[in-house]
Design a protein around this motif. Structure first.
Motif, PDB file in Angstrom:
ATOM      1  N   PHE A 138       5.642   4.564  -5.277  1.00  0.00           N
ATOM      2  CA  PHE A 138       6.131   3.791  -4.130  1.00  0.00           C
ATOM      3  C   PHE A 138       7.030   4.653  -3.244  1.00  0.00           C
ATOM      4  O   PHE A 138       6.892   4.655  -2.018  1.00  0.00           O
ATOM      5  N   ASP A 139       7.954   5.406  -3.849  1.00  0.00           N
ATOM      6  CA  ASP A 139       8.875   6.257  -3.084  1.00  0.00           C
ATOM      7  C   ASP A 139       8.130   7.323  -2.288  1.00  0.00           C
ATOM      8  O   ASP A 139       8.480   7.613  -1.141  1.00  0.00           O
ATOM      9  N   ARG A 142       6.296   5.723   0.678  1.00  0.00           N
ATOM     10  CA  ARG A 142       7.199   5.132   1.679  1.00  0.00           C
ATOM     11  C   ARG A 142       7.221   5.954   2.975  1.00  0.00           C
ATOM     12  O   ARG A 142       7.346   5.405   4.062  1.00  0.00           O
ATOM     13  N   THR A 143       7.060   7.280   2.865  1.00  0.00           N
ATOM     14  CA  THR A 143       7.102   8.133   4.058  1.00  0.00           C
ATOM     15  C   THR A 143       5.948   7.835   5.025  1.00  0.00           C
ATOM     16  O   THR A 143       6.053   8.113   6.210  1.00  0.00           O
ATOM     17  N   ILE A 146       5.139   1.579   4.373  1.00  0.00           N
ATOM     18  CA  ILE A 146       4.631   0.532   3.483  1.00  0.00           C
ATOM     19  C   ILE A 146       4.435  -0.739   4.298  1.00  0.00           C
ATOM     20  O   ILE A 146       5.342  -1.190   4.978  1.00  0.00           O
TER      21      ILE A 146
END
Length: 182
Positions: A138-139, A142-143, A146
């Protein structure tokens, strides 16, 4: 008193209102349920529920004992710290352009996740693993931006041949004998 995440697993009757009675007990005791997952078990007319809460061991044990007293609850166990297999499923919808799509695919491959839907401006990714793996993916995604996330929360069971909750008329060692015989 230090608080930690506790994983409670319950075998409950497949009846309306059981989930409400259990969650109400947590609410009355001031616990926030971090995640809850319920599904049919291997036993007819019974469901298995996995509840993750944050609290002190003594407070969680007190709630566990009170849950055991609910009529439609067959058994509740705190499996925190035992040999446990845990998993979580997440669907993550990510913005994707023609130029970013290949980079997203590479990241998904590294995490052994799957792309389950592709449209002109986004991709939807399915990832299964422990909470750390889901959070790490997820992290990284994120860039890209999302759009939407859906997570099941933790599901868990004990490792090995022993059953967490023996079937009526079966000792806890029967499951281990069944595994050896197989």
């Amino acid at each position: 008193m230090a608080t930690t995440k506790h994983t409670l697993v319950a075998l409950v009757a497949d009846k309306p209102g059981v989930l409400n009675r259990m969650s109400s007990l947590f609410r009355r005791r001031g616990f926030n349920i971090e995640s809850i997952a319920v599904g049919h078990s291997e036993l007819p007319h019974l469901s298995r529920m996995t509840v993750v809460v944050d609290g002190s061991t003594s407070m969680v044990e007190q709630v566990r004992k009170q849950l055991d007293k609910i009529v439609d609850v067959v058994k509740v166990s705190d499996i925190t710290g035992e040999g446990v297999i845990t998993r979580e499923l997440a669907l993550i919808k990510v913005k994707a352009t023609a130029s970013s799509r290949s980079e997203i695919i590479q990241i998904v491959d590294i995490f052994r996740a799957n792309i389950v839907d592709v449209v002109a401006d986004s991709v939807t990714i399915e990832v299964t693993g422990d909470e750390q793996k889901v959070n790490s993916l997820f992290d990284l995604l994120r860039t890209f931006g999302i759009r939407e996330v859906v997570r099941t929360g933790r599901i868990a069971m004990t490792r090995g041949g022993l059953r967490l909750i023996p079937v009526a008329g079966e000792s806890s060692n029967t499951a281990a004998r069944e595994k050896k015989a197989a």
